[in-house]
Motif scaffolding. Structure first.
Motif, mmCIF file in Angstrom:
data_model
loop_
_atom_site.group_PDB
_atom_site.id
_atom_site.type_symbol
_atom_site.label_atom_id
_atom_site.label_comp_id
_atom_site.label_asym_id
_atom_site.label_seq_id
_atom_site.Cartn_x
_atom_site.Cartn_y
_atom_site.Cartn_z
ATOM 1 N N ARG A 20 -30.245 4.492 -1.412
ATOM 2 C CA ARG A 20 -30.347 5.836 -1.990
ATOM 3 C C ARG A 20 -29.748 6.906 -1.081
ATOM 4 O O ARG A 20 -30.183 8.043 -1.058
ATOM 5 C CB ARG A 20 -31.794 6.180 -2.328
ATOM 6 N N THR A 21 -28.745 6.506 -0.313
ATOM 7 C CA THR A 21 -28.059 7.445 0.575
ATOM 8 C C THR A 21 -26.557 7.193 0.538
ATOM 9 O O THR A 21 -26.108 6.097 0.209
ATOM 10 C CB THR A 21 -28.523 7.311 2.039
ATOM 11 N N PHE A 22 -25.795 8.227 0.885
ATOM 12 C CA PHE A 22 -24.387 8.037 1.213
ATOM 13 C C PHE A 22 -24.377 7.536 2.653
ATOM 14 O O PHE A 22 -25.038 8.101 3.517
ATOM 15 C CB PHE A 22 -23.614 9.356 1.126
ATOM 16 N N SER A 23 -23.626 6.484 2.895
ATOM 17 C CA SER A 23 -23.569 5.899 4.229
ATOM 18 C C SER A 23 -22.392 6.406 5.033
ATOM 19 O O SER A 23 -22.219 6.018 6.185
ATOM 20 C CB SER A 23 -23.491 4.376 4.137
ATOM 21 N N GLY A 24 -21.567 7.248 4.439
ATOM 22 C CA GLY A 24 -20.401 7.786 5.120
ATOM 23 C C GLY A 24 -19.156 7.494 4.314
ATOM 24 O O GLY A 24 -19.210 7.254 3.115
ATOM 25 N N TYR A 25 -18.025 7.515 4.995
ATOM 26 C CA TYR A 25 -16.774 7.200 4.321
ATOM 27 C C TYR A 25 -15.865 6.447 5.273
ATOM 28 O O TYR A 25 -15.972 6.561 6.492
ATOM 29 C CB TYR A 25 -16.085 8.447 3.760
ATOM 30 N N ALA A 26 -14.997 5.627 4.676
ATOM 31 C CA ALA A 26 -14.148 4.733 5.460
ATOM 32 C C ALA A 26 -12.750 4.688 4.865
ATOM 33 O O ALA A 26 -12.530 5.080 3.725
ATOM 34 C CB ALA A 26 -14.746 3.325 5.459
ATOM 35 N N LYS A 27 -11.847 4.193 5.650
ATOM 36 C CA LYS A 27 -10.465 3.991 5.212
ATOM 37 C C LYS A 27 -10.226 2.482 5.107
ATOM 38 O O LYS A 27 -10.558 1.725 6.015
ATOM 39 C CB LYS A 27 -9.515 4.596 6.247
ATOM 40 N N MET A 28 -9.670 2.078 3.972
ATOM 41 C CA MET A 28 -9.308 0.677 3.792
ATOM 42 C C MET A 28 -8.104 0.388 4.685
ATOM 43 O O MET A 28 -7.085 1.065 4.591
ATOM 44 C CB MET A 28 -8.975 0.443 2.323
ATOM 45 N N VAL A 29 -8.219 -0.597 5.568
ATOM 46 C CA VAL A 29 -7.142 -0.853 6.529
ATOM 47 C C VAL A 29 -6.373 -2.143 6.247
ATOM 48 O O VAL A 29 -5.352 -2.387 6.882
ATOM 49 C CB VAL A 29 -7.664 -0.867 7.987
ATOM 50 N N ARG A 30 -6.869 -2.950 5.326
ATOM 51 C CA ARG A 30 -6.180 -4.186 4.966
ATOM 52 C C ARG A 30 -6.310 -4.422 3.473
ATOM 53 O O ARG A 30 -7.245 -3.960 2.834
ATOM 54 C CB ARG A 30 -6.789 -5.403 5.692
ATOM 55 N N GLU A 31 -5.394 -5.176 2.933
ATOM 56 C CA GLU A 31 -5.464 -5.609 1.538
ATOM 57 C C GLU A 31 -6.651 -6.564 1.377
ATOM 58 O O GLU A 31 -7.060 -7.214 2.344
ATOM 59 C CB GLU A 31 -4.173 -6.342 1.153
ATOM 60 N N PRO A 32 -7.199 -6.697 0.161
ATOM 61 C CA PRO A 32 -8.244 -7.693 -0.063
ATOM 62 C C PRO A 32 -7.763 -9.080 0.365
ATOM 63 O O PRO A 32 -6.601 -9.433 0.187
ATOM 64 C CB PRO A 32 -8.481 -7.623 -1.573
ATOM 65 N N ASP A 33 -8.684 -9.857 0.941
ATOM 66 C CA ASP A 33 -8.345 -11.151 1.528
ATOM 67 C C ASP A 33 -9.394 -12.176 1.112
ATOM 68 O O ASP A 33 -10.560 -12.075 1.508
ATOM 69 C CB ASP A 33 -8.307 -11.001 3.054
ATOM 70 N N ASP A 34 -8.989 -13.164 0.324
ATOM 71 C CA ASP A 34 -9.914 -14.202 -0.150
ATOM 72 C C ASP A 34 -10.545 -15.001 0.981
ATOM 73 O O ASP A 34 -11.594 -15.612 0.792
ATOM 74 C CB ASP A 34 -9.193 -15.173 -1.094
ATOM 75 N N THR A 35 -9.924 -15.005 2.165
ATOM 76 C CA THR A 35 -10.459 -15.791 3.280
ATOM 77 C C THR A 35 -11.399 -14.980 4.172
ATOM 78 O O THR A 35 -11.971 -15.526 5.104
ATOM 79 C CB THR A 35 -9.312 -16.360 4.153
ATOM 80 N N LEU A 36 -11.583 -13.691 3.874
ATOM 81 C CA LEU A 36 -12.438 -12.833 4.697
ATOM 82 C C LEU A 36 -13.887 -12.923 4.215
ATOM 83 O O LEU A 36 -14.232 -12.426 3.147
ATOM 84 C CB LEU A 36 -11.949 -11.382 4.634
ATOM 85 N N LEU A 37 -14.706 -13.604 4.984
ATOM 86 C CA LEU A 37 -16.144 -13.730 4.714
ATOM 87 C C LEU A 37 -16.463 -14.141 3.273
ATOM 88 O O LEU A 37 -17.242 -13.482 2.578
ATOM 89 C CB LEU A 37 -16.852 -12.411 5.046
ATOM 90 N N GLY A 67 -18.214 -15.607 0.130
ATOM 91 C CA GLY A 67 -19.611 -15.904 -0.165
ATOM 92 C C GLY A 67 -20.633 -15.001 0.496
ATOM 93 O O GLY A 67 -21.830 -15.219 0.346
ATOM 94 N N ILE A 68 -20.185 -13.982 1.221
ATOM 95 C CA ILE A 68 -21.119 -13.132 1.963
ATOM 96 C C ILE A 68 -22.132 -12.431 1.058
ATOM 97 O O ILE A 68 -23.243 -12.120 1.462
ATOM 98 C CB ILE A 68 -20.373 -12.108 2.843
ATOM 99 N N TRP A 69 -21.784 -12.204 -0.192
ATOM 100 C CA TRP A 69 -22.665 -11.494 -1.119
ATOM 101 C C TRP A 69 -23.495 -12.452 -1.967
ATOM 102 O O TRP A 69 -24.025 -12.072 -3.002
ATOM 103 C CB TRP A 69 -21.847 -10.542 -2.004
ATOM 104 N N GLY A 70 -23.593 -13.709 -1.540
ATOM 105 C CA GLY A 70 -24.405 -14.690 -2.258
ATOM 106 C C GLY A 70 -23.868 -14.967 -3.652
ATOM 107 O O GLY A 70 -22.657 -15.033 -3.859
ATOM 108 N N GLU A 71 -24.774 -15.129 -4.612
ATOM 109 C CA GLU A 71 -24.378 -15.443 -5.983
ATOM 110 C C GLU A 71 -23.507 -14.353 -6.595
ATOM 111 O O GLU A 71 -22.683 -14.616 -7.470
ATOM 112 C CB GLU A 71 -25.609 -15.664 -6.855
ATOM 113 N N LEU A 72 -23.668 -13.129 -6.150
ATOM 114 C CA LEU A 72 -22.880 -12.011 -6.647
ATOM 115 C C LEU A 72 -21.397 -12.147 -6.282
ATOM 116 O O LEU A 72 -20.526 -11.620 -6.970
ATOM 117 C CB LEU A 72 -23.441 -10.702 -6.094
ATOM 118 N N SER A 73 -21.099 -12.881 -5.225
ATOM 119 C CA SER A 73 -19.722 -13.023 -4.732
ATOM 120 C C SER A 73 -18.746 -13.480 -5.803
ATOM 121 O O SER A 73 -17.600 -13.031 -5.834
ATOM 122 C CB SER A 73 -19.676 -13.997 -3.552
ATOM 123 N N SER A 74 -19.189 -14.347 -6.697
ATOM 124 C CA SER A 74 -18.273 -14.877 -7.719
ATOM 125 C C SER A 74 -17.852 -13.807 -8.728
ATOM 126 O O SER A 74 -16.866 -13.979 -9.425
ATOM 127 C CB SER A 74 -18.914 -16.058 -8.449
#
Length: 84
Positions: A2-19, A21-28
């Motif tokens: 229930r908060t804004f956590s800040g803001y970030a800049k995307m520094v890389r393209e999406p990468d299927d090999t980056l972590l 399954g980290i989001w569990g069942e939601l990952s799919s």
């Protein structure tokens, strides 16, 4: 959170090999993960930004947007200045 956590800049393209399954069942149901560089980290109550509206989402407060919702650049600038 229930908060804004800040803001970030995307520094890389999406990468299927980056972590995979980290989001569990939601990952799919999500796209690939990507790296970000946090420009500002904070913990600001969502309600404190209710005065900032998104015209691309029926002028609802920005807190009512989905993650990844597009904002006009002027609204994005207003939000990051507010969080700063």
């Amino acid at each position: 959170s229930r908060t804004f956590s800040g803001y970030a800049k995307m520094v890389r393209e999406p990468d299927d090999t980056l972590l995979p399954g980290i989001w569990g069942e939601l990952s799919s149901r999500l796209s690939a993960n990507f790296r970000v560089h946090w420009l500002k980290q904070c913990s600001t109550s969502l309600g404190k930004a209710d005065h900032i509206k998104n015209p691309l989402n029926d002028d609802l407060p920005v807190r009512r947007c989905r993650d990844g919702q597009e904002l006009p650049s002027s609204v994005g600038e207003w939000l990051w200045r507010f969080l700063w």
